[in-house]
Design an enzyme around this catalytic site. Structure first.
Site, PDB file in Angstrom:
ATOM      1  CB  CYS A   1      16.705  45.731 -19.297  1.00 14.26           C
ATOM      2  SG  CYS A   1      15.122  46.052 -18.490  1.00 14.26           S
TER       3      CYS A   1
ATOM      4  CB  CYS B   1      11.422  43.809 -15.596  1.00 16.35           C
ATOM      5  SG  CYS B   1      12.152  44.669 -16.992  1.00 16.35           S
TER       6      CYS B   1
ATOM      7  CG  ASP C   1       3.698  12.475   4.359  1.00 16.62           C
ATOM      8  OD1 ASP C   1       3.500  12.175   5.553  1.00 16.62           O
ATOM      9  OD2 ASP C   1       4.687  13.120   3.972  1.00 16.62           O
TER      10      ASP C   1
ATOM     11  CE  LYS D   1       9.130   7.323   5.938  1.00 14.98           C
ATOM     12  NZ  LYS D   1       9.321   7.826   7.263  1.00 14.98           N
TER      13      LYS D   1
ATOM     14  CB  CYS E   1      13.640  43.569 -20.502  1.00 17.71           C
ATOM     15  SG  CYS E   1      14.490  42.477 -19.348  1.00 17.71           S
TER      16      CYS E   1
ATOM     17  CD  GLU F   1      -2.424  -1.189   2.835  1.00 18.49           C
ATOM     18  OE1 GLU F   1      -2.351  -0.181   3.573  1.00 18.49           O
ATOM     19  OE2 GLU F   1      -3.016  -2.222   3.163  1.00 18.49           O
TER      20      GLU F   1
ATOM     21  CE  LYS G   1       4.468   5.401   7.057  1.00 18.33           C
ATOM     22  NZ  LYS G   1       4.412   6.838   7.345  1.00 18.33           N
TER      23      LYS G   1
ATOM     24  CE1 TYR H   1      -3.952   2.821   8.643  1.00 17.89           C
ATOM     25  CE2 TYR H   1      -3.663   4.636   7.115  1.00 17.89           C
ATOM     26  CZ  TYR H   1      -3.618   4.139   8.403  1.00 17.89           C
ATOM     27  OH  TYR H   1      -3.249   4.943   9.425  1.00 17.89           O
TER      28      TYR H   1
ATOM     29  CB  CYS I   1      15.016  45.047 -14.798  1.00 13.59           C
ATOM     30  SG  CYS I   1      15.352  43.546 -15.731  1.00 13.59           S
TER      31      CYS I   1
END
Ligand code: IVH
Length: 693
Positions: A431, A446, A133, A334, A452, A129, A131, A241, A428
């Protein structure tokens, strides 16, 4: 974070040195502190992987020197005391934890221990299965009705969160079917899918509110709300589960004799059970499953931090029993952690296609989420302020799924004395144009526009990209060279490139140069939706470009459309409509588009539809007038092959009209209703594109 078996100490245990004793004391103190931050405050300050390492070090010290094991050691307890604001509930059957395996060897050792204990020589059957989180939950059903939901807490008692779990759509309030135990406890994981997590954080960022470090943290925080309306607004899900307490199994229902049978039963009672669950045989079967899920991990819609392997046969599970707080018959193998700690070396400011200035953290390379990461986004100025990040800081980096790596928090305890403040640029970095903030937006932009070079480069890269004009071989590095050398200043400039210019570039052989010219030529034959997407209009992604092309059918119609008309397209709201209309109002954009068309960029009159099976499904077409190359009946049949419904008269619901020669009133009606009309040539092209001659 699982509890471990106390070692058998028939022999006289060795005495630890004073250094080791003080190391253990320090670890206990640290782990208890982290435990409190994690479980009670929902504010972890170190990644799980680091916690696990500290825990394993303490476990191994205690295993070698049992005298170091104190009653208050975090290895002796799993979880933390519940918050006082929720009613505390006792679990009638304790909620256990899982032992971890961090390598294939540890998984092998686990299976060996089991086989030795059972004196079993054949490979065993295991349920595999993912796991998930999230947060473990216990749900009690009495006569099939949900009466209580509780968190795991310390395994012996947790918090009553019934009102909150009731708001989660995937948790049945009443079990399906008629046969269920008088009292049933279902256990599973409540989690937040990644997409929902990203959306939640995005909204929080925009509102200047606290953001969550990861989906698990967000799920825990959402469940810990005293106001269940807040929980209801959060995208939470639950996957079951296992079962816990069971009283009064119904006579009519066969009692499962393996774990897989329990999962199937849970499914039929209406629970979500992970679709990834599988049964595997022996170590090799488990290793194969692990490898398969590891490659799939990034594309799953939720975070998983490993695989849980459980002995399938329930009678074997009973024989194996438990060690401390974990069953002997299950283990969590894991995956590489999705969060790790590293040092922030510097912050660079990148200018994107739309001028957005994004702070990017340069990091000491770190292995996280299965890859080595040396750059991570800091999103924007507000995020930098929220994190309070300084050059030299130790930070937590998260990389999960296909989301780009991010800095999620700063480990303040580790800030060095010489950490340096980082200020957001006012000009920026490329430029020198002023960097400006638009009202209501978090990003700084910018103001240089296509003057630019950074914005220009990004626009050209986007134009050439696979889902746009798909110019093979025109990669990022080449675009940068072309712009830096002044050879290309705008997207249409690409089509004016010639061989000598390309071969003069570094490391560019004549053959590659010819290939690029050929790819440029080939890219000219495109589709309207690709072309629209390639223009890089703000907020117009692939899907929007496709919707616009399919709705308006021609560039002229899109150019001419008002913001109101644009909003008639599905999923186009006022913001997108404004960006599209605004784009086509700017003379320099129109000039650019005209230059591209003059350079030979073209597309078929009818937008090919992606769906291979029934490209016109859901559409209603009308044939009118005389067709030269086929009879009307044949035309009808061909349209039906493409999934269209063919109607005899034109109405507001008509999707498209095919008008042959001497078409009359139907054509007029279509025109008056502004329904798209195509001629026979376009119709034949459409059929050809879909493989119908
Ligand atoms: S079984 C006796 N199965 O992992 C076995 N746990 O470290 C108890 N978890 O508290 C747990 N997915 O929050 C099991 N498929 C799964 C799981 C799972 C996630 C979590 C659960 C538990 C923790 C144990």
């Amino acid at each position: 974070m699982a509890g471990r078996a106390p070692a058998d100490n028939a022999e006289l245990p060795p005495a630890p040195s004073s250094e080791l004793a003080s190391e253990a004391a320090q670890l206990r103190e640290q782990l208890n502190q982290h435990n409190y931050r994690y479980y009670v405050l929902d504010q972890p300050s170190i990644p799980d992987a680091e916690y696990d390492r500290l825990m394993r070090r303490l476990q191994s010290l205690e295993e070698s020197f049992p005298a170091l094991r104190t009653p208050d050691s975090p290895t002796q307890r799993v979880g933390a005391t519940p918050l006082s604001s929720f009613e505390s509930v006792t679990h009638e059957v304790p909620m256990l934890s899982l032992d971890n395996a961090f390598s294939d060897e540890e998984l092998e050792a686990f299976q060996q221990r089991i086989c030795d204990r059972l004196k079993h020589h054949e490979p065993l059957s295991y349920v595999c299965e993912p796991k998930l989180d999230g947060v473990a939950v216990s749900l009690i059903y009495e006569d099939g009705v949900l009466v209580r939901g509780a968190t795991r807490g310390d395994g012996a008692s947790g918090e009553n969160i019934t009102e909150n779990v009731r708001t989660i759509g995937s948790i049945p309030l009443r079990l399906q079917g008629d046969d269920f135990p008088a009292r049933l406890e279902v256990r599973g994981e409540i989690y937040m899918p990644r997409a929902g997590f990203e959306r939640l954080n995005q909204a929080a960022r925009e509102a200047g509110e606290k953001i969550f470090v990861n989906p698990r943290n967000a799920a825990a925080g959402s469940l810990r709300q005293l106001d269940s309306r807040i929980t209801a607004s959060r995208p939470l899900e639950m996957a079951a589960y296992s079962t816990g307490l069971i009283e009064g199994w119904p006579e009519k229902l066969a009692q499962p004799d393996d774990h897989y049978g329990i999962l199937l039963q849970l499914k039929s009672w209406g629970f979500r059970v992970s679709e990834e669950v599988a049964v595997a045989t022996g170590l090799q079967g488990c290793l194969d499953y692990y490898a398969r899920l590891a490659t799939k991990r990034d594309s799953l819609p939720y975070d998983i931090d490993g695989i849980v392997f459980k002995v399938n046969d329930l009678s074997l599970q009973r024989r194996l029993g438990f060690v401390a707080r974990a069953p002997r018959w299950a283990i969590a193998r894991k995956f590489p952690a999705q969060e790790e700690m590293t040092r922030l070396l510097d912050v660079e400011f990148q200018v994107g296609r739309t001028g957005a200035v994004t702070p990017v953290a340069r990091l000491e390379p770190v292995f996280v989420g299965g890859v080595t990461v040396s750059n991570a986004t800091l999103h924007n100025q507000d995020e930098m302020r929220r994190l309070g990040v300084m050059k030299g800081d130790t930070v937590i980096v998260r990389r999960a799924g296909d989301v780009i790596p991010q800095v999620v928090s700063v480990v303040l305890d580790k800030r060095p004395a010489d950490a340096v403040d980082i200020s957001f640029p006012t000009e920026c970095p490329v430029c020198d144009a002023p960097v400006e903030k638009t009202e209501g937006e978090a990003v700084m932009r910018c103001s240089g526009g296509l003057v630019c070079p950074a914005q220009r480069k990004q626009a050209i890269k986007h134009f050439a990209s696979r889902k746009a004009m798909d110019i093979d071989g025109l990669g990022d590095k080449l675009v940068e060279q072309l712009v830096d050398k002044g050879l290309v200043n705008s997207v249409d400039g690409l089509y004016a490139l010639h061989l000598e210019q390309l071969t003069a570039l570094e490391r560019m052989a004549e053959k590659s140069a010819r290939n690029i010219l050929a790819a440029l030529e080939a890219s000219k034959k495109t589709t309207l939706s690709r072309f629209l997407y390639a223009l890089g209009i703000r907020e117009v992604g692939e899907a929007t470009a496709r919707a616009l092309a399919q709705h308006f059918l021609s560039l002229e119609a899109i150019r001419a459309a008002s913001e109101e008309e644009l909003q008639e397209v599905e999923d186009v709201g006022p913001v997108v409509a404004h960006f599209v209309a605004d784009f086509f109002r700017q003379p320099h954009n129109l000039e650019e588009v005209d230059k591209l068309i003059a350079a030979g960029v073209s597309w078929p009159a009818i937008e090919p539809v992606d769906s291979a099976d029934h490209p016109l499904s859901g559409e209603t077409w009308v044939l009118t007038g005389t067709l030269e190359s086929m009879s009307r009946a044949e035309g009808k049949e061909k349209l039906q092959l493409l999934g269209a419904r063919v109607a005899g008269s034109v109405s507001a619901k008509t999707s498209c009209v095919v008008a042959g020669s001497s078409a009359g009133s139907k054509l007029k009606k279509a025109e008056s209703l502004k329904i798209p009309v195509i001629d026979e040539a376009a119709f034949v092209r459409l059929l050809k594109q879909n493989g119908i001659e």
